[in-house]
Design a protein around this motif. Structure first.
Motif, PDB file in Angstrom:
ATOM      1  N   LYS A  59       0.837  -1.203   0.000  1.00 61.55           N
ATOM      2  CA  LYS A  59       0.000   0.000   0.000  1.00 61.55           C
ATOM      3  C   LYS A  59       0.871   1.253   0.000  1.00 61.55           C
ATOM      4  O   LYS A  59       0.633   2.200  -0.760  1.00 61.55           O
ATOM      5  CB  LYS A  59      -0.931  -0.040   1.220  1.00 61.55           C
ATOM      6  CG  LYS A  59      -1.942   1.060   1.280  1.00 61.55           C
ATOM      7  CD  LYS A  59      -2.837   1.130   0.054  1.00 61.55           C
ATOM      8  CE  LYS A  59      -4.109   0.341   0.233  1.00 61.55           C
ATOM      9  NZ  LYS A  59      -5.086   0.552  -0.842  1.00 61.55           N
ATOM     10  N   TYR A  60       1.929   1.254   0.826  1.00 64.52           N
ATOM     11  CA  TYR A  60       2.809   2.427   0.839  1.00 64.52           C
ATOM     12  C   TYR A  60       3.522   2.612  -0.506  1.00 64.52           C
ATOM     13  O   TYR A  60       3.737   3.742  -0.953  1.00 64.52           O
ATOM     14  CB  TYR A  60       3.814   2.359   2.000  1.00 64.52           C
ATOM     15  CG  TYR A  60       3.252   2.940   3.286  1.00 64.52           C
ATOM     16  CD1 TYR A  60       2.902   4.294   3.364  1.00 64.52           C
ATOM     17  CD2 TYR A  60       3.049   2.143   4.403  1.00 64.52           C
ATOM     18  CE1 TYR A  60       2.370   4.834   4.528  1.00 64.52           C
ATOM     19  CE2 TYR A  60       2.516   2.678   5.577  1.00 64.52           C
ATOM     20  CZ  TYR A  60       2.177   4.024   5.623  1.00 64.52           C
ATOM     21  OH  TYR A  60       1.649   4.563   6.773  1.00 64.52           O
ATOM     22  N   MET A  61       3.882   1.487  -1.151  1.00 60.34           N
ATOM     23  CA  MET A  61       4.515   1.583  -2.479  1.00 60.34           C
ATOM     24  C   MET A  61       3.537   2.249  -3.460  1.00 60.34           C
ATOM     25  O   MET A  61       3.913   3.094  -4.272  1.00 60.34           O
ATOM     26  CB  MET A  61       4.904   0.194  -3.001  1.00 60.34           C
ATOM     27  CG  MET A  61       5.960  -0.501  -2.164  1.00 60.34           C
ATOM     28  SD  MET A  61       7.452   0.514  -2.048  1.00 60.34           S
ATOM     29  CE  MET A  61       8.609  -0.648  -1.404  1.00 60.34           C
ATOM     30  N   GLU A  62       2.269   1.824  -3.351  1.00 63.87           N
ATOM     31  CA  GLU A  62       1.233   2.404  -4.225  1.00 63.87           C
ATOM     32  C   GLU A  62       1.089   3.911  -3.944  1.00 63.87           C
ATOM     33  O   GLU A  62       0.989   4.722  -4.870  1.00 63.87           O
ATOM     34  CB  GLU A  62      -0.095   1.683  -3.944  1.00 63.87           C
ATOM     35  CG  GLU A  62      -1.283   2.200  -4.718  1.00 63.87           C
ATOM     36  CD  GLU A  62      -2.578   1.516  -4.263  1.00 63.87           C
ATOM     37  OE1 GLU A  62      -2.751   0.305  -4.511  1.00 63.87           O
ATOM     38  OE2 GLU A  62      -3.400   2.209  -3.633  1.00 63.87           O
ATOM     39  N   VAL A  63       1.119   4.264  -2.647  1.00 62.49           N
ATOM     40  CA  VAL A  63       0.988   5.682  -2.284  1.00 62.49           C
ATOM     41  C   VAL A  63       2.157   6.478  -2.882  1.00 62.49           C
ATOM     42  O   VAL A  63       1.958   7.542  -3.492  1.00 62.49           O
ATOM     43  CB  VAL A  63       0.949   5.859  -0.741  1.00 62.49           C
ATOM     44  CG1 VAL A  63       1.020   7.335  -0.357  1.00 62.49           C
ATOM     45  CG2 VAL A  63      -0.315   5.227  -0.161  1.00 62.49           C
ATOM     46  N   ILE A  64       3.370   5.942  -2.730  1.00 58.93           N
ATOM     47  CA  ILE A  64       4.558   6.634  -3.266  1.00 58.93           C
ATOM     48  C   ILE A  64       4.421   6.828  -4.777  1.00 58.93           C
ATOM     49  O   ILE A  64       4.629   7.922  -5.307  1.00 58.93           O
ATOM     50  CB  ILE A  64       5.838   5.834  -2.918  1.00 58.93           C
ATOM     51  CG1 ILE A  64       6.100   5.901  -1.410  1.00 58.93           C
ATOM     52  CG2 ILE A  64       7.050   6.353  -3.707  1.00 58.93           C
ATOM     53  CD1 ILE A  64       7.117   4.885  -0.894  1.00 58.93           C
ATOM     54  N   ASP A  65       4.059   5.730  -5.478  1.00 56.95           N
ATOM     55  CA  ASP A  65       3.931   5.813  -6.939  1.00 56.95           C
ATOM     56  C   ASP A  65       2.859   6.825  -7.338  1.00 56.95           C
ATOM     57  O   ASP A  65       3.012   7.559  -8.312  1.00 56.95           O
ATOM     58  CB  ASP A  65       3.589   4.437  -7.528  1.00 56.95           C
ATOM     59  CG  ASP A  65       4.778   3.480  -7.415  1.00 56.95           C
ATOM     60  OD1 ASP A  65       5.921   3.969  -7.265  1.00 56.95           O
ATOM     61  OD2 ASP A  65       4.557   2.248  -7.454  1.00 56.95           O
ATOM     62  N   THR A  66       1.759   6.855  -6.565  1.00 53.59           N
ATOM     63  CA  THR A  66       0.668   7.757  -6.934  1.00 53.59           C
ATOM     64  C   THR A  66       1.030   9.213  -6.631  1.00 53.59           C
ATOM     65  O   THR A  66       0.699  10.114  -7.410  1.00 53.59           O
ATOM     66  CB  THR A  66      -0.656   7.361  -6.229  1.00 53.59           C
ATOM     67  OG1 THR A  66      -0.785   5.948  -6.263  1.00 53.59           O
ATOM     68  CG2 THR A  66      -1.851   7.995  -6.883  1.00 53.59           C
ATOM     69  N   ILE A  67       1.711   9.452  -5.508  1.00 50.55           N
ATOM     70  CA  ILE A  67       2.162  10.832  -5.220  1.00 50.55           C
ATOM     71  C   ILE A  67       3.013  11.314  -6.392  1.00 50.55           C
ATOM     72  O   ILE A  67       2.852  12.423  -6.906  1.00 50.55           O
ATOM     73  CB  ILE A  67       3.008  10.883  -3.913  1.00 50.55           C
ATOM     74  CG1 ILE A  67       2.139  10.626  -2.689  1.00 50.55           C
ATOM     75  CG2 ILE A  67       3.735  12.224  -3.778  1.00 50.55           C
ATOM     76  CD1 ILE A  67       2.924  10.520  -1.376  1.00 50.55           C
ATOM     77  N   LEU A 100      11.814   3.284   2.349  1.00 51.00           N
ATOM     78  CA  LEU A 100      12.688   4.467   2.248  1.00 51.00           C
ATOM     79  C   LEU A 100      13.358   4.553   0.894  1.00 51.00           C
ATOM     80  O   LEU A 100      13.428   5.627   0.286  1.00 51.00           O
ATOM     81  CB  LEU A 100      13.794   4.359   3.296  1.00 51.00           C
ATOM     82  CG  LEU A 100      13.567   4.988   4.658  1.00 51.00           C
ATOM     83  CD1 LEU A 100      14.768   4.708   5.549  1.00 51.00           C
ATOM     84  CD2 LEU A 100      13.353   6.487   4.532  1.00 51.00           C
ATOM     85  N   SER A 101      13.842   3.411   0.443  1.00 48.21           N
ATOM     86  CA  SER A 101      14.591   3.450  -0.800  1.00 48.21           C
ATOM     87  C   SER A 101      13.670   3.773  -1.983  1.00 48.21           C
ATOM     88  O   SER A 101      14.040   4.558  -2.868  1.00 48.21           O
ATOM     89  CB  SER A 101      15.382   2.138  -0.923  1.00 48.21           C
ATOM     90  OG  SER A 101      15.190   1.545  -2.122  1.00 48.21           O
ATOM     91  N   HIS A 102      12.455   3.212  -1.966  1.00 54.87           N
ATOM     92  CA  HIS A 102      11.504   3.519  -3.042  1.00 54.87           C
ATOM     93  C   HIS A 102      11.100   5.003  -2.995  1.00 54.87           C
ATOM     94  O   HIS A 102      11.052   5.678  -4.025  1.00 54.87           O
ATOM     95  CB  HIS A 102      10.279   2.615  -2.908  1.00 54.87           C
ATOM     96  CG  HIS A 102       9.406   2.616  -4.130  1.00 54.87           C
ATOM     97  ND1 HIS A 102       9.881   2.334  -5.387  1.00 54.87           N
ATOM     98  CD2 HIS A 102       8.093   2.900  -4.292  1.00 54.87           C
ATOM     99  CE1 HIS A 102       8.900   2.435  -6.266  1.00 54.87           C
ATOM    100  NE2 HIS A 102       7.801   2.786  -5.620  1.00 54.87           N
ATOM    101  N   ALA A 103      10.838   5.495  -1.768  1.00 56.29           N
ATOM    102  CA  ALA A 103      10.416   6.894  -1.629  1.00 56.29           C
ATOM    103  C   ALA A 103      11.540   7.831  -2.066  1.00 56.29           C
ATOM    104  O   ALA A 103      11.310   8.829  -2.751  1.00 56.29           O
ATOM    105  CB  ALA A 103      10.022   7.186  -0.188  1.00 56.29           C
ATOM    106  N   SER A 104      12.744   7.464  -1.659  1.00 55.21           N
ATOM    107  CA  SER A 104      13.870   8.338  -1.955  1.00 55.21           C
ATOM    108  C   SER A 104      14.114   8.447  -3.458  1.00 55.21           C
ATOM    109  O   SER A 104      14.457   9.525  -3.961  1.00 55.21           O
ATOM    110  CB  SER A 104      15.071   7.790  -1.180  1.00 55.21           C
ATOM    111  OG  SER A 104      16.234   8.066  -1.806  1.00 55.21           O
ATOM    112  N   SER A 105      13.860   7.345  -4.193  1.00 51.70           N
ATOM    113  CA  SER A 105      14.054   7.423  -5.648  1.00 51.70           C
ATOM    114  C   SER A 105      13.020   8.344  -6.292  1.00 51.70           C
ATOM    115  O   SER A 105      13.213   8.826  -7.406  1.00 51.70           O
ATOM    116  CB  SER A 105      14.033   6.023  -6.270  1.00 51.70           C
ATOM    117  OG  SER A 105      12.758   5.480  -6.104  1.00 51.70           O
TER     118      SER A 105
END
Ligand code: FAD
Length: 284
Positions: A59-67, A100-105
């Motif tokens: 879910k957080y990965m989805e949130v990051i991608d959508t942001i 963190l690493s996904h968000a940071s990218s």
């Protein structure tokens, strides 16, 4: 309509963005129109199964991608107990690192919420080991007596801190039990932040504290952000943003809204605060 469903409907529109990622993004976009950044939190805590941790991470990965794909101005904020802290610390470390690493990218800032007092030490340790300098921050609660030394430890590492009063209960041996003492400690910790850190967040709806922070910042000229929760004094947040201040709003979403909502209700302490919060103009 049943009491449960009625409460859900009222709260869903007030303190919680909705059930889906798209609801959180829509709420953040609405705040963005006022130059306010969102802090998106997927609700859930004290997770006890690995499957649930996995779906939370997804879910957080989805949130990051959508942001990222919607060009929304938003951070994310998560709880280590969502990521496996209660199951196995190494699982929490692994999953936090992955997010963190996904968000940071995607250049998205990641906050760690602070939970119950028994998790504070472990949360700070994990943050200092894994958190990314300048791209992640941690919440510290002024109701805990230990926070003075925690803030010093974090300052030495040049960490980014979000200062709050604290939303959980703790025994009086380790926590200030009155609002007055918690507020007094907030001022003390905030003073320390102004003197020692360049970038931090003053997260409160206590206008006296916000006004003091504004006064202090005239002297210290720090990179401070004022943060509030969705649904509480958001008009004031808009005014602050209009006057040129950096402002963020914490936006929770997800199916597990009840625990969060009841925390807000119980800390309102005066029922009239909660009633006002539910009925005052819902638009920001
Ligand atoms: C951005 C952000 C992130 C947070 N993250 C965390 C976290 O990670 N861990 C944690 O323990 N806590 C967290 N909190 C919650 C925090 O600890 C407090 O519980 C909450 O902010 C209320 O404290 P206050 O500083 O607003 O002061 P208070 O003295 O509680 O309130 C000041 C004034 O704000 C208004 N107000 C406050 N609460 C309510 C309410 N529920 N309904 C209506 N009006 C209200 C009232 O006007 C009140 O007089 C966070 C808060 C914010 C703003």
């Amino acid at each position: 309509m049943q009491w449960d469903a009625l409460l859900e409907k009222m709260i869903a529109g007030r303190w919680i963005a909705g059930i889906n990622t798209s609801d959180a993004i829509a709420a953040a976009k609405e705040f963005n129109r006022h130059r306010i950044t969102g802090i998106i939190n997927y609700l859930g805590e004290e997770i006890k199964s690995e499957d649930e941790v996995e779906s939370t991470v997804k879910k957080y990965m989805e949130v990051i991608d959508t942001i990222s794909s919607t060009h929304t101005s938003a951070d994310i904020s998560l709880k280590l107990s969502q990521l496996g802290q209660n199951i196995d610390e190494s699982l929490a470390r692994r999953t936090y690192k992955k997010i963190l690493s996904h968000a940071s990218s995607s250049n998205i800032f990641v906050w760690l919420d602070m939970e119950t007092y028994d998790k504070v030490e472990g949360t700070i340790d994990i943050f200092l080991d894994i958190g990314k300098k300048g791209k992640s921050g941690i919440c510290i609660q002024s109701y805990l007596k230990r926070s003075v030394s925690d803030i010093k430890r974090l300052s030495e590492e040049d960490a980014i801190v979000r200062l709050v009063k604290g939303a959980y209960n703790a025994p009086s041996s380790i926590a200030y039990s009155s609002r007055e003492l918690t507020t007094k400690n907030y001022y003390k910790l905030m003073d320390y932040l102004f003197r020692n850190l360049h970038r931090f967040t003053v997260a409160t709806h206590d206008k006296e504290i916000t006004l003091k922070a504004l006064r202090l910042n005239k002297e210290y000229k720090r990179d401070i952000t004022h943060a509030m929760l969705k649904g509480i004094h958001n008009q004031y947040a808009v005014e602050l943003a209009k006057s040129g201040e950096s402002v963020s709003i914490y936006i929770p979403f997800g199916e597990k809204w009840k625990e969060y909502a009841f925390r807000r209700i119980s800390e309102g302490s005066n029922m009239h605060l909660v009633i006002n919060s539910l009925f005052e103009n819902q638009r920001i």
